[in-house]
Write a protein that holds these residues in place. Structure first.
Motif, PDB file in Angstrom:
ATOM      1  N   GLU A 162      -5.760  61.936 -32.866  1.00 51.42           N
ATOM      2  CA  GLU A 162      -5.253  61.991 -31.498  1.00 51.42           C
ATOM      3  C   GLU A 162      -4.428  60.754 -31.163  1.00 51.42           C
TER       4      GLU A 162
ATOM      5  N   ARG B  11      -0.749  60.822 -31.707  1.00 48.63           N
ATOM      6  CA  ARG B  11       0.063  61.461 -30.668  1.00 48.63           C
ATOM      7  C   ARG B  11       0.162  60.627 -29.403  1.00 48.63           C
ATOM      8  N   SER B  12      -0.979  60.064 -28.975  1.00 53.20           N
ATOM      9  CA  SER B  12      -1.014  59.373 -27.676  1.00 53.20           C
ATOM     10  C   SER B  12      -0.749  57.883 -27.778  1.00 53.20           C
TER      11      SER B  12
END
Length: 373
Positions: A196, A199-200
Motif C-alpha cells: 500500500e 501507492r500512497s
C-alpha cells in the motif's frame, strides 16, 4: 551526539533486498516475523535490551551460552544492544529509524507510548515507516493491554478444547502454534502495508495479536459451530468432519490416513484387498463414513494390524491416497525429501536450522547471518 547509523549488512539477495527492518521484539512471534523478512533479503537489525532477549536462556541445549530456542528465531539479523528506558537509547533508536522501512516490536501495550515512541509520534517524524506490533490481546477491549503467551491463548481461544484424546483432557498443541501463526500474520501484514505504501507513499500501523490469530486457527470447528451450534469435542487424531482421517496402528508403527473423498477411499479398500467395502452403503459417501466412523475404524484396525506401515504408506501414496507414517522429529529432519527440498540450512560451523518454506523462482531466500551471539 552523532547520529547512530544503520549498520552495513553483507550483500544479499531475495525479493526484499534493500528493505531495512528494526526488530525490537523478543520471545517468538516478533522475532519469527523478522526472520521471515531477513530470509528473503531484508536487512534486519535486532535490538535487544541490556539483559538480552529472554529466549537466550531458554535451554538446554546451549551453544556458546545461547539457547537453541533463540537460535531458531533470529538468523539473518545483526545484533545491537540499547536500553530504550534511557534517553541515550531512545535517541540512538530515533537515529536508526531515519534509515528504516519497518519497525517490529512486541512491548506491552503502552510501553512505546510511555517512552515517547508511539505510532503517532513515529509516524509524524517518519511518515513512510511501517510500524508492526505483535501483542497479546490488542490495545483495547475487555482484555486490551494484557500480556499474552502462546499456551494461555491456546487455552482461551478454544484450541486446547479440541486437542486431546477422546476420553482424555484438553491438551496444549505440542508446538507454539499461536506464536508462529502470529509471526506469519505479522510478516504478511508488513508486506500488505509495504504494498500500500508503494501507492500512497505512507507507512501505517500493523498489529497481529495472539488472541486474534488463535481464533483464526479454529477451522473447521468455528464454522461447524456457527452452522449447527454443537460444541466441538475431543476427537484425538480424528478429523471432526471426514473419515478415515486418523492414525492407525500397523505391525511396524503408526500410519496416518487422510482420506478426503470417495475415490481415495475406493483406492484404499482396493489396496487392502477389499474393494467391496467401498460400495457398502455405510461407507460409500463421505458423510456416511463420518457417521459410521466407529465401525469403519474397527474394520481398518483389523486390516492394518498385519501390514507394514511404511510399505503400505508408500503404496497408497503412489495410488493417490494421502497418508504417512508417523515420524519422530529426528526422522522428519533427516528424511530424503527434507534434504531434496533444501529444508535444512547451515551457516558456518555453529548454526543449523529449518530453512524458509517460501520458494520463489527468481528471488529465493538466502542465509547470510547466523543469529547474533
Amino acid at each position: 551526539m552523532s547520529k547512530t547509523s544503520f549498520p552495513r549488512f553483507p550483500a544479499g539477495q531475495g525479493s526484499l533486498q534493500g528493505l531495512r527492518v528494526i526488530d525490537l521484539s523478543r520471545i517468538l512471534g516478533g522475532p519469527y516475523c523478522g526472520q521471515i523478512l531477513g530470509d528473503h533479503g531484508a536487512d534486519v537489525l535486532k535490538i535487544e535490551p541490556p539483559q538480552g532477549d529472554d529466549t537466550r536462556t531458554w535451554g538446554p541445549p546451549f551453544r556458546h551460552g545461547v539457547a537453541s530456542y533463540y537460535m531458531g528465531l533470529n538468523r539473518n539479523k545483526l545484533g545491537m544492544q540499547l536500553d530504550l528506558a534511557s534517553d541515550v537509547g531512545r535517541l540512538a533508536l530515533m537515529g536508526l529509524l531515519e534509515d528504516a522501512d519497518v519497525l517490529i516490536e512486541n512491548f506491552k501495550t503502552g510501553t512505546m507510548e510511555k517512552w515517547g515512541l508511539g505510532f503517532d509520534v513515529l509516524h509524524a517524524r517518519f511518515p513512510r515507516l511501517v510500524h508492526c506490533r505483535v501483542s497479546g490481546f490488542g490495545a483495547d477491549g475487555p482484555l486490551g493491554g494484557l500480556a499474552g503467551y502462546d499456551a494461555a491463548v491456546q487455552a482461551m481461544a478454544g484450541i486446547m478444547s479440541v486437542n486431546g484424546e477422546v476420553d482424555g483432557e484438553p491438551l496444549r498443541v505440542g508446538l507454539p502454534v499461536v506464536d508462529l501463526v502470529t509471526g506469519l500474520n505479522a510478516a504478511l501484514g508488513v508486506m500488505l502495508a509495504l504494498q500500500e505504501r508503494a501507492r500512497s507513499g505512507l507507512g501505517q500501523f500493523v498489529e497481529a495479536s495472539l488472541y486474534d490469530c488463535g481464533l483464526s486457527l479454529l477451522h473447521p470447528h468455528a464454522s461447524n459451530w456457527f452452522m449447527d451450534g454443537r460444541e466441538p469435542r475431543l476427537t484425538g487424531n480424528a478429523h471432526p468432519n471426514i473419515y478415515p482421517y486418523d492414525a492407525f496402528a500397523t505391525r511396524s508403527g503408526a500410519l496416518f490416513l487422510a482420506v478426503g473423498n470417495d475415490r481415495q477411499f475406493a483406492w484404499l479398500c482396493d489396496e487392502l484387498g477389499s474393494p467391496e467395502v467401498a460400495r457398502d452403503p455405510r461407507y460409500a459417501s463421505a458423510g456416511a463414513r463420518s457417521v459410521n466412523r466407529a465401525e469403519l475404524r474397527a474394520w481398518l484396525l483389523e486390516q492394518l494390524a498385519t501390514c507394514d506401515g511404511q510399505a503400505l504408506a508408500d503404496a497408497l501414496m503412489l495410488r493417490g491416497v494421502p497418508c504417512a507414517p508417523v515420524l519422530k522429529v529426528s526422522e522428519a529432519l533427516q528424511h530424503p525429501h527434507t534434504r531434496h527440498r533444501e529444508m535444512v540450512v547451515s551457516i558456518g560451523d555453529g548454526y543449523t536450522g529449518v530453512a524458509s518454506p517460501i520458494k520463489l523462482s527468481r528471488s529465493p531466500a538466502s542465509y547470510r547471518l547466523a543469529p547474533p551471539l
